[in-house]
Structure formats: C-alpha cells, structure tokens
Enzyme design. Structure first.
Site: not given
Length: 306
Positions: A116, A118, A120-121, A194, A229, A260
């Site tokens: 995905h 984001h 961090d990935h 996600h 949200y 993760h």
C-alpha cells in the site's frame, strides 16, 4: 487505536518456484532465522521501521530482506528478481545490503512491487529504483500517489501520513494481473481494506525437493484513520473494506507474510517458535481485522447516539 496496537491485536489473533541457481549456491550465506527474531526483539513499533535486520530465508525462492519493523521481500529467479516493498525513506541501504548478503546482485532486480501507498512501505522505492534499474508495477488505484509522493485525500489516514519521494510506475495493474519473469509469476489482488490502493500478492515457491507452497503477501488489514475520521460517514469506503477483507480471506495462502512482520508473527514462525505453514492463516488474519472493524463501527454508532 494506533497502528502498533492494531498490529499487535492482529498478530495475537492470527497466531491461534523453483529455486534459482544463485539461491542454491548461496544458501549458506543466509543468517539463521533465529538471528532475525533476536536481533529485532522489542522492535514492533516505528523504532523498528529503520532498524537493520539480518536477511532470512522464508521458503524456496523467497527471502526476507526488510528491516525489523517493515517487510521487504525478494523473490528470485534465473531470469531476474522481484522486490516487494521498500520500507521507509532511510531503509534503502539496509534492503540493498541484505540482498547482497544473500549473494544476489541488486542489479538483477527487474521489478519492484508495492503493497500500500504509505511512506513506511514505499518511502525508498525511488532510491531502490535508481540503485537497481528496476521498473515499478502497482495497482492503478495507487499509481497517482506513488508518482506524486503525496497521500490521497481519499485515504482515511490522510493528514496523518507523510509524503515520500515520487517513483514512476511503468505498469498499472488491475485485480488478477500477474507480473512474470520466465516461469515466475506473482499475481496481484486488490484488497482495499487499509488504503485505497492496497494490494496483496501471491506466488508459488518450491524447495529443493520440489515441495511447493503458495505464499501470500497479504497487505495490512487494519482500519485506522486520522483523528476525527468516521468510517460510518463513508458507506462506499465501508464497502471497499469489506471487499478487501473478503479477498484476503480467500487468498491461496500456505505461508502468510505481512508488510508489518509482527502482524503475522513472522519472525517467530521463521525461527521455529510457531508453525510457518498454515493454510488458514489468511482467513484468520482477515477475520481478526474484520472483528476490529466491526467493533470500531459499533463504537462510531454509539457515539452518534450520545
């Protein structure tokens, strides 16, 4: 609830291709899997995202080359290799070092795939692309974010997640497409639980005895968001999440790996502390995420009634 807590919850619930010539030649160079577990003990949160981890053999032609907190997976073949996910912006040197420690040449990476969109990935995909010369393939729903480096306003975590260096996408994919190198084929599954562009990947890996397993790199399934949200205000998003969770549950899934690693208890499984192979792992992973999401929706409904 934070991403860290969500991953720990999922991990607790989930816990209930022919090898290439280079792989066979260099298998002795792989750090023992127990080293991975001990080197990363206590590194479940953001402090582990950029913490160096030794590489590890997952199964057959598939290797863990990520950090203590974020997975990056190398799938090898005699026609070249595929890398899934990069980790955050400062993880590129660690991923490249791990590829070399296994005896593989980063220049042989032909494709970089994503889970995905984001930071961090995929935060170091641009740097890894420059270092390897590889092309990027991703779902069309993630392409704009990857090429701009800017999170989508449609993402429930928008406003909370960081941007990253943009990376050009050579091939846009749709659900069910495959990225191939010779006999190696990795199939993408759109699993928008996600994030809007969430993708899961499946492929066959075989050991030296030609015992083959289906590996599922199932994307994060936690339904977290920026403060304020409310999923209940977005029925279209709820429908996409339910679709994503259903698809994760149905993945061909002998061996589960997650972006993760703590979310699938990967390091303990690689060290022999828990079973590596479990054909029900993806279903359990999805069920755990669905239970959390249902609880969150119920909580939002309760808040509205106050």
């Amino acid at each position: 609830m934070s991403r860290i807590v969500n991953n720990l919850v999922l991990a607790a619930l989930v816990a209930a291709a022919t090898p290439s010539i280079a792989q066979a030649r260099d298998k002795a160079a792989v750090a023992p899997s127990p080293k991975l577990s001990s080197a990363c003990a206590g590194m479940d949160g953001p402090e582990g995202w950029s913490h160096p981890a030794p590489p590890a053999h997952i199964y057959g032609n598939t290797w863990y080359v990520g950090t203590c907190g974020i997975a990056s997976v190398l799938v090898t073949s005699d026609e070249g290799h595929v890398l899934i996910d990069s980790g955050p912006a400062d993880a590129a040197p660690l991923v490249l070092a791990n590829i070399r420690k296994l005896g593989f040449d980063p220049a042989d990476v032909r494709w970089i795939l994503t889970s995905h969109e984001h930071h961090d990935h995929v935060g170091s995909i641009a740097e890894l692309q420059k270092a390897t010369g590889a092309q990027v393939a991703a779902l069309a729903s993630a392409r704009q974010v990857l090429e701009s480096g800017k999170p989508s306003a449609d993402d429930p975590q928008s406003g909370q997640i960081e941007g990253f260096a943009p990376a050009p996408v050579a091939r846009s994919l749709v659900d069910g497409d495959s990225v191939t190198l010779g006999r190696l084929a990795l199939t993408v599954h759109a699993t928008p639980a996600h994030s809007p562009g969430s993708a899961s990947w499946t492929w066959q890996a075989c050991d030296e005895a030609f015992t083959c397993k289906m590996i599922a790199y199932a994307d994060s399934a936690t339904t977290i968001s920026a403060d304020g949200y409310r999923f209940s205000d977005h029925p279209d998003r709820i429908a996409r999440i339910q679709t994503g969770l259903s698809r994760i549950a149905q993945l061909p899934c002998d061996i589960l790996v997650t972006p993760h690693p703590s979310a699938s208890n990967l390091f303990d499984r690689l060290s022999g502390k828990a079973p590596l192979v479990n054909a029900q792992a993806c279903a359990a992973y999805s069920q755990a995420a669905g239970a959390y999401f249902a609880k969150r929706l119920a909580g939002e409904t309760g808040e509205a009634g106050k």
